[in-house]
Design an enzyme around this catalytic site. Structure first.
Site, PDB file in Angstrom:
ATOM      1  N   ILE A  18       0.821  -1.199   0.000  1.00 49.34           N
ATOM      2  CA  ILE A  18       0.000   0.000   0.000  1.00 49.34           C
ATOM      3  C   ILE A  18       0.861   1.258   0.000  1.00 49.34           C
ATOM      4  CG2 ILE A  18      -1.649   1.332   1.371  1.00 49.34           C
ATOM      5  CD1 ILE A  18      -2.864  -1.363   2.273  1.00 49.34           C
ATOM      6  N   ASP A  63      13.726   3.424  10.588  1.00 47.20           N
ATOM      7  CA  ASP A  63      13.123   2.485  11.528  1.00 47.20           C
ATOM      8  C   ASP A  63      12.108   3.281  12.317  1.00 47.20           C
ATOM      9  OD1 ASP A  63      12.364   0.821  13.585  1.00 47.20           O
ATOM     10  OD2 ASP A  63      14.381   0.130  14.068  1.00 47.20           O
ATOM     11  N   VAL A  64      10.836   3.098  12.033  1.00 44.97           N
ATOM     12  CA  VAL A  64       9.799   3.943  12.629  1.00 44.97           C
ATOM     13  C   VAL A  64       9.736   3.828  14.141  1.00 44.97           C
ATOM     14  CG1 VAL A  64       8.349   3.945  10.551  1.00 44.97           C
ATOM     15  CG2 VAL A  64       8.003   2.172  12.312  1.00 44.97           C
ATOM     16  N   TYR A 155      -2.537  -7.839  16.334  1.00 46.03           N
ATOM     17  CA  TYR A 155      -2.702  -6.929  15.195  1.00 46.03           C
ATOM     18  C   TYR A 155      -3.899  -6.010  15.415  1.00 46.03           C
ATOM     19  CZ  TYR A 155      -3.329  -5.368  10.374  1.00 46.03           C
ATOM     20  OH  TYR A 155      -3.476  -4.596   9.251  1.00 46.03           O
ATOM     21  N   LYS A 159      -4.024  -1.823  15.659  1.00 51.65           N
ATOM     22  CA  LYS A 159      -4.798  -1.008  14.721  1.00 51.65           C
ATOM     23  C   LYS A 159      -5.916  -0.246  15.431  1.00 51.65           C
ATOM     24  CE  LYS A 159      -2.358  -1.821  11.110  1.00 51.65           C
ATOM     25  NZ  LYS A 159      -1.547  -0.727  10.526  1.00 51.65           N
ATOM     26  N   VAL A 187      -6.140  -6.756   1.584  1.00 48.38           N
ATOM     27  CA  VAL A 187      -5.621  -6.155   0.360  1.00 48.38           C
ATOM     28  C   VAL A 187      -4.547  -7.080  -0.195  1.00 48.38           C
ATOM     29  CG1 VAL A 187      -4.428  -4.161  -0.619  1.00 48.38           C
ATOM     30  CG2 VAL A 187      -6.103  -3.833   1.220  1.00 48.38           C
TER      31      VAL A 187
END
Length: 255
Positions: A18, A63-64, A155, A159, A187
């Protein structure tokens, strides 16, 4: 409509799926794009595609989940473009498991990337956007933040946090920074292909059919469809839209 001329857009997770589709579409609509990814070669690949099509892009390894990495990345963007108009928090990882078979390390790993990563990138972006008095943040949440999905405990937790962070940012910076999130169902990305091949050898076709059937419309979404929605939410045409969580789910919520 939906032009991003002269806008500077930072896209995390831009190297695949995405994030890649969003980076390419935003560039096609005139944005100068910072392709942020932990995988430098993947980010270079999408940046090369953007430049080959006549767009402008830079590659920033990120690296977030590391504050120093995030600060360095956004400093590089400021040095190159002297602005930040749009942040898309697309970087994320997945996990299959319920409460009892989710290990502490699994939980921490998902939290570190999906929640802490969104927090760190958004915090730096907001600091820079407030200097200009405007900006747009788009977070990638999931249909799992709106409804229960089996075997997606960690997960779904992450989210759900992304969704509520979205609303908090929208409220706290109302009138200056818009913040929304997209909530896709399944997706079809390279990650899905790799996951199915690794975990269901010999049963790939059967599993893909099952994943497709989860959406009442009968198929998985595409990264390009999500990117098109992202373009709207980050464009001036959506200037009246903030704090929203938008399903792009093939009918999941109406079944």
């Amino acid at each position: 409509m939906f032009q991003l001329e002269k806008r500077v857009a930072a896209v995390t997770g831009a190297g695949s799926g995405i994030g890649r589709a969003i980076a390419k579409l935003f560039a096609r609509q005139g944005a100068r794009v910072a392709c942020l990814d932990l995988d430098e070669s993947a980010a270079k690949s999408v940046a090369a595609e953007i430049e080959a099509a006549g767009g402008e892009a830079i590659v920033v390894t990120l690296d977030v989940a590391e504050a120093t990495s995030v600060e360095s990345a956004f400093s590089q963007i400021a040095t190159r473009f002297h602005a930040l108009d749009i942040l898309v928090n697309s970087a994320g990882i997945a996990h299959v498991g319920n409460l009892l078979n989710t290990s502490e390390s699994d939980f921490d790993r998902l939290y570190r990337v999906n929640v802490k990563g969104t927090f760190l990138c958004s915090r730096v972006a907001v600091e820079r956007m407030l200097e200009d008095g405007r900006g747009v943040i788009l977070n990638l949440a999931s249909i799992a933040s709106l409804v229960g999905i089996e075997d997606r405990f960690a997960y779904s937790m992450t989210k759900g946090a992304v969704l509520t962070m979205t609303r908090s940012i929208a409220l706290d910076y109302m009138g200056k920074i818009r913040c929304n999130c997209l909530c896709p169902a399944r997706v079809h990305t390279p990650f899905v292909d790799q996951f199915v091949a690794k975990n269901y050898p010999g049963k790939e076709a059967e599993m893909m059919a099952k994943l497709s059937a989860y959406q009442p419309i009968g198929r998985m979404g595409t990264p390009e469809e999500v990117a098109a929605f992202a373009l709207y939410l980050c464009s001036e045409e959506a200037s009246f839209v903030t704090g929203g969580a938008f399903p792009i789910d093939g009918g999941v919520l109406v079944k």
